[in-house]
Enzyme design. Sequence first.
Site, PDB file in Angstrom:
ATOM      1  CE1 TYR A   1       3.631  -4.186  -2.592  1.00  0.00           C
ATOM      2  CE2 TYR A   1       4.902  -5.806  -1.349  1.00  0.00           C
ATOM      3  CZ  TYR A   1       3.901  -5.502  -2.261  1.00  0.00           C
ATOM      4  OH  TYR A   1       3.178  -6.511  -2.836  1.00  0.00           O
TER       5      TYR A   1
ATOM      6  CB  SER B   1      -1.585  -3.283 -15.107  1.00  0.00           C
ATOM      7  OG  SER B   1      -2.752  -4.017 -14.736  1.00  0.00           O
TER       8      SER B   1
ATOM      9  NE  ARG C   1      -2.418   5.954 -17.201  1.00  0.00           N
ATOM     10  CZ  ARG C   1      -1.155   6.110 -16.813  1.00  0.00           C
ATOM     11  NH1 ARG C   1      -0.782   7.239 -16.221  1.00  0.00           N
ATOM     12  NH2 ARG C   1      -0.271   5.152 -17.033  1.00  0.00           N
TER      13      ARG C   1
END
Length: 374
Positions: free
Chosen positions: A94, A194, A216
């Site tokens: 990150y 999300s 997806r």
Amino acid sequence: MWGCGALVGARAGSRMPHELFLAWHRGWSAAAPYSATAEPSRVRALVYGHHGDPAKVVELKNLELAAVGGSDVHVKMLAAPINPSDINMIQGNYGLLPKLPAVGGNEGVGQVVAVGSSLTGVKPGDWVIPANAGLGTWRTEAVFSEEAVISIPSDLPLQSAATLSVNPCTAYRMLMDFEQLQPGDCVIQNASNSGVGQAVIQIAAALGLRTINVVRDRPDFQKLTDRLKSLGAEHVLTEEELRKPEMKNFFKDMPPPRLALNCVGGKSSTELLRHLAPGGTMVTYGGMAKQPVIASVSQLIFKDLKLRGFWLSQWKQDHSPAQFKELILTLCGLISRGQLTAPACSEVPLQDYQRALEASMQPFVSSKQILTMC
């Protein structure tokens, strides 16, 4: 009144109702106030001493609670989610990495139980959230500096408050900062399931924007479609559907999107670019596929498409704390009006963190894991 042991017992047996859980926390500071001169207490925290697989490097440990200084805030954490950025930070992948050993968690909500003698802007009973990433929210309580937290209304739903400071902020800024969108304009996004994706759907609907939401393919696609449409999504498509030639007919009835939001990369981002309006912008804020964003020369030359990136931590560095506070209050207003709700969440007691970490890293995650601290 429920004590902490009773609360844990209620969770282990018949789950304590969410409303009772909230009421217990809101009465906690009044019933058992802390003071700056209280005896040191032990704090339970999820700590990692080196980077690696979260399931292997994160441990539940007892820490000493620091004394409350004149400009400090003693906070009892109520709830903290597990976000992809938390996982990436523990893995060492990150853009912002705290010094090790570190307490995990960049987001959450806590209740103030004591303040330093020189503070007037925050008081016991207030709810606060982190002002910046890296605060370490996966713990039962902590002493923070005044600048490290932001006060929020204490009548927000617990899950909304716990998930306020990362995903909704990212969604709002991306919708506002890159294209001058007007009601009726169209936005296309991938990873629509999300936390950011669900916030985009709701904030866009509140702004009068139309959304095309790509996910997806999965066994429960229809169930997911129904949920996203209940949040305000106009269209929900699979990655496979977006690649079909028939999509040309789809866009006869929809204005071409001026803004694309990419959290995946690879082929998925290429498809978003293919459907962008001339002069449009694709903003990348994640890379779930771990594949590069590829844009054709013709898209850049003949359609003048723009490729941008967004990272909330950088936005905060470029703006004042007052501007971030204004953003938070804007989102609180949306929550209060019922225009922004938390993503689907599963509350998990802190001691069951292994189960929560494993669930958060599974494919097709449909529920955000939220650690509850008592």
